[in-house]
Design a protein around this motif. Structure first.
Motif, mmCIF file in Angstrom:
data_model
loop_
_atom_site.group_PDB
_atom_site.id
_atom_site.type_symbol
_atom_site.label_atom_id
_atom_site.label_comp_id
_atom_site.label_asym_id
_atom_site.label_seq_id
_atom_site.Cartn_x
_atom_site.Cartn_y
_atom_site.Cartn_z
ATOM 1 N N PRO A 129 40.786 3.635 1.537
ATOM 2 C CA PRO A 129 41.983 2.797 1.426
ATOM 3 C C PRO A 129 41.808 1.444 2.100
ATOM 4 C CG PRO A 129 42.220 4.272 3.263
ATOM 5 C CD PRO A 129 40.859 4.548 2.673
ATOM 6 N N MET A 130 42.812 0.600 1.913
ATOM 7 C CA MET A 130 42.930 -0.645 2.660
ATOM 8 C C MET A 130 44.403 -0.901 2.906
ATOM 9 S SD MET A 130 42.266 -3.577 -0.238
ATOM 10 C CE MET A 130 43.750 -4.522 -0.671
ATOM 11 N N ALA A 131 44.705 -1.583 3.994
ATOM 12 C CA ALA A 131 46.080 -2.002 4.242
ATOM 13 C C ALA A 131 46.424 -3.130 3.279
ATOM 14 C CB ALA A 131 46.234 -2.472 5.682
ATOM 15 N N ILE A 132 47.667 -3.139 2.779
ATOM 16 C CA ILE A 132 48.095 -4.203 1.890
ATOM 17 C C ILE A 132 49.001 -5.183 2.637
ATOM 18 C CG2 ILE A 132 47.875 -2.809 -0.199
ATOM 19 C CD1 ILE A 132 50.928 -2.389 -0.129
ATOM 20 N N GLU A 133 49.200 -6.328 2.047
ATOM 21 C CA GLU A 133 50.044 -7.354 2.656
ATOM 22 C C GLU A 133 51.513 -7.114 2.300
ATOM 23 O OE1 GLU A 133 47.004 -11.126 2.840
ATOM 24 O OE2 GLU A 133 47.677 -10.461 0.861
ATOM 25 N N ARG A 134 51.929 -5.890 2.510
ATOM 26 C CA ARG A 134 53.313 -5.454 2.369
ATOM 27 C C ARG A 134 53.594 -4.592 3.595
ATOM 28 N NH1 ARG A 134 52.921 -8.737 -0.975
ATOM 29 N NH2 ARG A 134 53.846 -8.889 -3.046
ATOM 30 N N PHE A 135 54.688 -4.857 4.316
ATOM 31 C CA PHE A 135 54.839 -4.316 5.653
ATOM 32 C C PHE A 135 56.202 -3.671 5.904
ATOM 33 C CE2 PHE A 135 52.531 -8.409 5.685
ATOM 34 C CZ PHE A 135 51.262 -7.972 6.019
ATOM 35 N N VAL A 136 56.217 -2.805 6.914
ATOM 36 C CA VAL A 136 57.453 -2.383 7.565
ATOM 37 C C VAL A 136 57.460 -3.054 8.929
ATOM 38 C CG1 VAL A 136 58.733 -0.466 8.594
ATOM 39 C CG2 VAL A 136 57.625 -0.170 6.365
ATOM 40 N N VAL A 137 58.476 -3.885 9.171
ATOM 41 C CA VAL A 137 58.628 -4.577 10.453
ATOM 42 C C VAL A 137 59.875 -4.031 11.128
ATOM 43 C CG1 VAL A 137 59.000 -6.790 11.601
ATOM 44 C CG2 VAL A 137 57.502 -6.661 9.599
ATOM 45 N N ILE A 138 59.757 -3.669 12.400
ATOM 46 C CA ILE A 138 60.899 -3.176 13.172
ATOM 47 C C ILE A 138 61.124 -4.082 14.372
ATOM 48 C CG2 ILE A 138 61.926 -1.248 14.432
ATOM 49 C CD1 ILE A 138 60.213 0.668 12.873
ATOM 50 N N ALA A 139 62.342 -4.614 14.470
ATOM 51 C CA ALA A 139 62.778 -5.337 15.664
ATOM 52 C C ALA A 139 63.658 -4.385 16.461
ATOM 53 C CB ALA A 139 63.560 -6.589 15.267
ATOM 54 N N ALA A 140 63.384 -4.239 17.747
ATOM 55 C CA ALA A 140 64.091 -3.225 18.543
ATOM 56 C C ALA A 140 64.432 -3.748 19.925
ATOM 57 C CB ALA A 140 63.234 -1.962 18.646
ATOM 58 N N GLY A 141 65.390 -3.061 20.527
ATOM 59 C CA GLY A 141 65.781 -3.388 21.892
ATOM 60 C C GLY A 141 66.459 -2.195 22.531
ATOM 61 N N PRO A 142 66.734 -2.265 23.831
ATOM 62 C CA PRO A 142 67.396 -1.153 24.516
ATOM 63 C C PRO A 142 68.796 -0.908 23.946
ATOM 64 C CG PRO A 142 66.453 -2.712 26.086
ATOM 65 C CD PRO A 142 66.398 -3.371 24.748
ATOM 66 N N GLY A 143 69.157 0.371 23.868
ATOM 67 C CA GLY A 143 70.485 0.731 23.413
ATOM 68 C C GLY A 143 71.412 1.027 24.583
ATOM 69 N N GLU A 144 72.542 1.642 24.266
ATOM 70 C CA GLU A 144 73.526 1.964 25.295
ATOM 71 C C GLU A 144 73.607 3.478 25.477
ATOM 72 O OE1 GLU A 144 77.057 0.195 23.776
ATOM 73 O OE2 GLU A 144 76.468 -1.856 24.310
ATOM 74 N N GLY A 145 74.012 3.902 26.665
ATOM 75 C CA GLY A 145 74.192 5.318 26.933
ATOM 76 C C GLY A 145 72.935 5.962 27.478
ATOM 77 N N ASP A 146 72.930 7.286 27.441
ATOM 78 C CA ASP A 146 71.813 8.058 27.968
ATOM 79 C C ASP A 146 71.114 8.801 26.832
ATOM 80 O OD1 ASP A 146 72.476 7.358 30.639
ATOM 81 O OD2 ASP A 146 74.086 8.872 30.595
ATOM 82 N N GLY A 147 69.957 9.366 27.163
ATOM 83 C CA GLY A 147 69.255 10.214 26.208
ATOM 84 C C GLY A 147 68.387 9.424 25.244
ATOM 85 N N GLU A 148 67.637 10.175 24.458
ATOM 86 C CA GLU A 148 66.724 9.592 23.472
ATOM 87 C C GLU A 148 67.461 9.479 22.140
ATOM 88 O OE1 GLU A 148 63.219 8.739 24.047
ATOM 89 O OE2 GLU A 148 64.047 8.833 26.073
ATOM 90 N N THR A 149 68.083 8.327 21.912
ATOM 91 C CA THR A 149 68.794 8.087 20.663
ATOM 92 C C THR A 149 68.346 6.764 20.069
ATOM 93 O OG1 THR A 149 70.635 7.006 21.779
ATOM 94 C CG2 THR A 149 70.837 9.384 21.379
ATOM 95 N N LEU A 150 68.515 6.626 18.764
ATOM 96 C CA LEU A 150 68.163 5.383 18.079
ATOM 97 C C LEU A 150 69.265 5.036 17.089
ATOM 98 C CD1 LEU A 150 66.109 3.109 17.309
ATOM 99 C CD2 LEU A 150 65.233 4.700 15.567
ATOM 100 N N GLN A 151 69.884 3.883 17.302
ATOM 101 C CA GLN A 151 70.826 3.332 16.324
ATOM 102 C C GLN A 151 70.025 2.365 15.471
ATOM 103 O OE1 GLN A 151 74.090 1.173 18.048
ATOM 104 N NE2 GLN A 151 75.027 0.694 16.074
ATOM 105 N N VAL A 152 69.888 2.654 14.168
ATOM 106 C CA VAL A 152 68.942 1.896 13.351
ATOM 107 C C VAL A 152 69.562 1.488 12.020
ATOM 108 C CG1 VAL A 152 67.919 4.059 12.492
ATOM 109 C CG2 VAL A 152 66.629 1.924 12.287
ATOM 110 N N PHE A 153 69.282 0.246 11.631
ATOM 111 C CA PHE A 153 69.721 -0.285 10.338
ATOM 112 C C PHE A 153 68.501 -0.617 9.501
ATOM 113 C CE2 PHE A 153 70.441 -4.087 7.695
ATOM 114 C CZ PHE A 153 71.408 -3.592 6.830
ATOM 115 N N SER A 154 68.526 -0.243 8.231
ATOM 116 C CA SER A 154 67.451 -0.574 7.290
ATOM 117 C C SER A 154 67.994 -1.495 6.216
ATOM 118 C CB SER A 154 66.896 0.690 6.639
ATOM 119 O OG SER A 154 66.084 0.360 5.514
ATOM 120 N N ASP A 155 67.419 -2.691 6.110
ATOM 121 C CA ASP A 155 67.915 -3.598 5.075
ATOM 122 C C ASP A 155 67.470 -3.162 3.684
ATOM 123 O OD1 ASP A 155 65.247 -4.330 5.199
ATOM 124 O OD2 ASP A 155 65.611 -6.447 5.603
ATOM 125 N N ALA A 156 66.323 -2.516 3.591
ATOM 126 C CA ALA A 156 65.864 -2.034 2.282
ATOM 127 C C ALA A 156 66.822 -0.994 1.720
ATOM 128 C CB ALA A 156 64.458 -1.457 2.395
#
Length: 394
Positions: free
Chosen positions: A52-79
């Motif tokens: 295989p080879m990597a293609i010039e099509r990507f998944v990019v994630i911008a992230a930052g600290p959330g609120e509260g406790d525990g291992e949670t992820l509030q996530v939005f996908s534009d696709a």
């Protein structure tokens, strides 16, 4: 033909979306690419070789600290134009959208491996075609793991990351995929194809720097529902063949061994094994062809691979066959070197090597034939071998 969107532009879009939704700029930005497999289809789960080879099509994630406790992820996908909140400790992810289930599996495996980051928020910006056989799901998995690396301040090797993401898909999504897709997204290099030994996970980077040759990807824009059921069936057929041949995996079988037992094997199992054994050989021949700039041989190997996938493995379809046959008929005189289906099959994409100065004309002619014959508009784009997953900011 779709234009190539620079990675920098995608990063800016992801950061902008994050800021708009969450009110402050992201702390981390990561990326993982989709992949196209030049040759070596349906052999990764048989311990074979792939390229295989990597293609010039990507998944990019911008992230930052959330609120509260525990291992949670509030996530939005534009696709997907969708948002969900993922709790790593949840017993089940069945209430999440399908794309969220992939993320949940990776987050859970990362937490189990000691990579904890606390609550996070994230925005996903992606342009890897969905359901096209270009590993959009693996890119999402690897990008998620890379995000957790950035947020936790701990890193892992590309090999470890690929295996963790494969495990996440196998266990938490229920898809018995091989290792190629995740490994490609995690470990491919710019201007190189990656010859991967799917047993030892050793890699050999094969240079692909010739500017006179371009990779053309054509999405048939069809996807058969059969794909999800056919994949585990074919994997089981390969395991049956290996067992009857007395080998650990079909990687260890040879064509003489298979021919010797041809009358004892069920006919369909024989053909599945014949594809795998011959395809593993073609990957090794392809590496030699590319290293010696023998493009004619490279093209022959691609067409032979497609024929085998169509006839012995039975994962092609009318649409993919038309795209490959049209490319084949155009031939070297029109600048076409070789073409084949790529990915699991039953729709999705073809990959075609084309002389760079002819690629626009070739793309237009294939697209016109396809649309005229089937009344379906294909999606086409070109790519160079791109970079593997990495942290961009943070």
């Amino acid at each position: 033909m779709l234009p190539t969107v620079p990675l920098e532009e995608m990063v800016n879009s992801a950061k902008q979306t994050y800021t708009q939704r969450f009110g402050d700029p992201p702390k981390w930005v990561v990326m993982a690419p989709g992949r196209v497999n030049l040759i070596g289809e349906h052999v990764d789960y048989n311990d074979g070789f792939v390229m295989p080879m990597a293609i010039e099509r990507f998944v990019v994630i911008a992230a930052g600290p959330g609120e509260g406790d525990g291992e949670t992820l509030q996530v939005f996908s534009d696709a997907m134009d969708d948002e969900c909140t993922i709790s790593v400790g949840a017993e089940s992810a069945q209430d999440l959208p399908r794309w969220g289930q992939y993320i949940h599996g990776v987050l859970k495996e990362m937490a189990d491996a000691g990579y904890t980051s606390g609550p996070l928020r994230a925005a996903i910006h992606a342009n890897v075609p969905l359901a096209g056989g270009l590993s959009s799901s693996a890119a999402l998995e690897v990008a998620t793991a890379t995000m957790v690396e950035a947020a936790s301040g701990k890193s892992m090797s590309s090999s470890e990351k690929a295996k963790l993401c494969q495990r996440a898909e196998n266990i938490h999504v229920g898809m018995p995929c091989g290792i190629m897709d995740q490994f490609s997204s995690a470990a491919c290099e710019v201007d190189h194809l990656m010859q991967l030994d799917c047993r030892s996970l050793e890699t050999k980077q094969v240079p692909f720097t010739n500017p006179k040759i371009t990779v053309l990807i054509i999405n048939s824009n069809v996807k058969r529902e059969l794909a999800s059921s056919a994949y585990p069936l074919r994997r089981a057929q390969c395991e049956t063949a290996a067992k009857q041949l007395g080998v650990t995996a079909l990687r260890d079988a040879t064509m003489p061994m298979l021919e010797k037992l041809s009358e004892q094997l069920e006919e369909v199992v024989f053909r599945r094994a014949r594809h795998v054994i011959s395809e593993i050989g073609r990957v090794q021949e392809m590496a030699t062809a590319l290293e010696s700039n023998n493009w004619a041989l490279a093209g022959e190997l691609m067409y032979a691979s497609h024929d085998s996938l169509r006839d012995d493995y039975e994962v092609s379809c009318e649409e993919l066959n038309l795209l490959v046959d049209t490319a084949h008929q155009l031939g070297p005189g029109s600048g076409v070197i070789g073409s084949r289906l790529t990915g699991a099959g039953f729709g999705g994409c073809t990959v075609t090597l084309v002389e760079s100065d002819a690629v626009e004309d070739v793309a237009n002619r294939i697209a016109q034939t396809y649309q005229t014959t089937l009344n379906i508009e294909p999606t086409l784009f070109t790519t160079r071998p791109g970079p593997g997953a990495h942290i961009i900011e943070g």
